[in-house]
Write an enzyme that holds these catalytic residues in place. Structure first.
Site, PDB file in Angstrom:
ATOM      1  N   HIS A 137      -0.409   1.194   8.823  1.00  0.00           N
ATOM      2  CA  HIS A 137      -0.435   2.655   8.658  1.00  0.00           C
ATOM      3  C   HIS A 137       0.843   3.328   9.145  1.00  0.00           C
ATOM      4  CE1 HIS A 137      -1.972   6.537   7.937  1.00  0.00           C
ATOM      5  NE2 HIS A 137      -3.188   6.405   8.394  1.00  0.00           N
ATOM      6  N   ASP A 176      -3.144   2.621 -12.437  1.00  0.00           N
ATOM      7  CA  ASP A 176      -3.389   1.897 -13.686  1.00  0.00           C
ATOM      8  C   ASP A 176      -2.349   0.786 -13.850  1.00  0.00           C
ATOM      9  OD1 ASP A 176      -3.820   1.030 -16.264  1.00  0.00           O
ATOM     10  OD2 ASP A 176      -3.665   3.000 -17.199  1.00  0.00           O
TER      11      ASP A 176
END
Length: 439
Positions: free
Chosen positions: A158, A374
């Protein structure tokens, strides 16, 4: 990491030996400092996301191997995002820097003899790979399924990026997988833009980094059996909560409404001492707070916590609108100066962890575009966080659909078993009967 199906299901997952995927071309060897927001103690952990893809012949006419496509796209993307292929080192005063070694990120190829519909929750990891220093900064697993679909899972250090930065990286991978020569949004490092001022000056109050007096030693008793629930809020549930609002709060945001509801129900469920202070920490994406704005393509952490604070008694005895008012103020407090003040506090206080005792941490990822990544198979039918950042303390708000196909928000909640029963009871009261006093 991979999805684990229900325990009653007999299945096999075959995983190849983890490999390191390096940038497809040579990249600079250099050291890059993280910002003073990136390397605070509260961000020195791993976050996980997961994405489920179907093989839709109306979108993809040919059979393509998602492992091969994504592995190649990853290598190409790392040419632009080459710091991800390096390793974190610790400098003076606990300052973190990236040594851009080009070693690569961890990649796992897997096959499962089940379909998407048979999967449950996530959970696979590579032993000894999840440290903060000297370890791969990304772990990616692609799992082929017998239905032709696949699962794409990511674990990220993170300190490198927040959710917005991670999605930017994954969208770039998607573009490369679909044939692009370069990402449409080029990555920008420039972490110096969020470094402390000289001289440092803490100009705001930061309850998120102040330990409050508490009657409990830990956020959730460690010896309690934890119950996990995923709660769906559709238009029916949101409308029911909105009916609890006075006229001047009818147009409050869905985030404010849900957070007020969950914070209140959770406080009641934990049977918090009425005189004890409780708080909710709202992770706010502060990118639009800067003037001039941060460069397009900046992929570091740019989040700060807006904090709503009250005694348990005031939170639970007052109408739900009381909590909504507190949350509105907390969110509005997060300005550019507020974030600059946090950055300076990190240096003055030694990069402290935000307080978890008496806290509930919420992060809204409904607009973060996880569901738009995608790789050539179309958008995932689910894309988002794989687990809570801090079980029992934190929740994500994730866009989803229920079994009827209705759009809404799902919220994972973890509490001790008996507290979960009280939580669900209080939630039913708000959704069906309207708010009442409890403490």
């Amino acid at each position: 990491m991979a999805l684990a199906p229900p325990t009653s299901l007999v299945f096999k997952v075959q995983r190849c030996k983890p490999e390191l995927v390096a940038p497809a071309k040579p990249t600079p060897y250099e050291f890059k400092q993280l910002s003073d927001i990136d390397d605070q103690k509260g961000l020195r952990f791993q976050i996980s996301t997961i994405h489920f893809y179907k093989h839709d012949f109306s979108i993809l006419k040919e059979i393509r191997d998602p492992v091969k496509v994504i592995r190649e796209a990853l290598a190409q993307t790392l040419v632009f995002y080459y710091p991800f292929a390096g390793r974190l080192r610790k400098g003076p005063s606990r300052k973190l820097v990236i040594e851009c070694t080009g070693e690569g990120v961890m990649f796992i190829e897997a096959n499962a003899n089940i379909t998407l519909e048979q999967f449950g929750d996530l959970l696979f990891d590579v032993p000894n790979s999840g440290g903060i220093l000297h370890c791969p900064l990304l772990l990616i697993q692609v799992t082929r399924l017998k239905c032709g679909g696949f699962i794409f899972a990511v674990r990220l250090n993170h300190t490198m990026s927040d959710a917005v930065g991670l999605v930017q990286f994954m969208m770039a991978m998607g573009e490369m997988a679909c044939g692009a020569c370069a990402p449409s949004i080029l990555p920008v490092w420039q972490r110096h833009l969020l470094q402390a001022r000289n001289p440092t000056q803490v100009t705001c109050t930061h309850h998120e980094y102040v330990d409050m007096a508490s009657t409990v030693a830990v956020p959730i008793p460690l010896n309690d059996v934890i119950s996990h629930r995923t709660i769906f809020f559709g238009s029916t549930e949101v409308s029911a909560l909105r009916r609890c609002m006075p006229h001047h709060l009818k147009q409050c945001s869905t985030f404010e409404l849900l957070t007020a509801c969950l914070w209140r129900c959770r406080t009641i469920a934990l049977q918090t001492n009425p005189q004890e202070e409780v708080r909710v920490l709202c992770a706010v994406n502060a990118r639009d707070k800067f003037k001039p704005p941060l460069p397009n393509g900046y992929y570091g952490n740019v989040c700060a916590f807006g904090v709503a604070l009250a005694t348990a008694q005031k939170l639970c005895k007052n109408p739900l609108g009381y909590a909504v008012e507190l949350l509105k103020k907390a969110k509005n407090n997060v300005t550019e100066e507020y974030l600059r003040s946090v950055i300076d506090l990190m240096i003055i206080k030694g990069r402290p962890h935000f307080s978890v005792v008496g806290s509930y941490l919420v992060s809204d990822v409904t607009r973060t575009r996880f569901g738009e990544v995608d790789f050539g198979w179309g958008k995932p039918f689910y894309g988002g966080p794989a687990r809570e950042a801090i079980p029992g303390v934190s929740s994500f708000y994730i866009p989803s659909k229920n079994s009827k196909g209705e759009n809404g928000i799902v919220v994972p909640i973890s509490l001790p078993v008996q507290a979960m029963e009280r939580f669900e009871n209080q939630l039913d009261i708000l959704l069906v009967e309207g708010p009442t006093s409890h403490l």
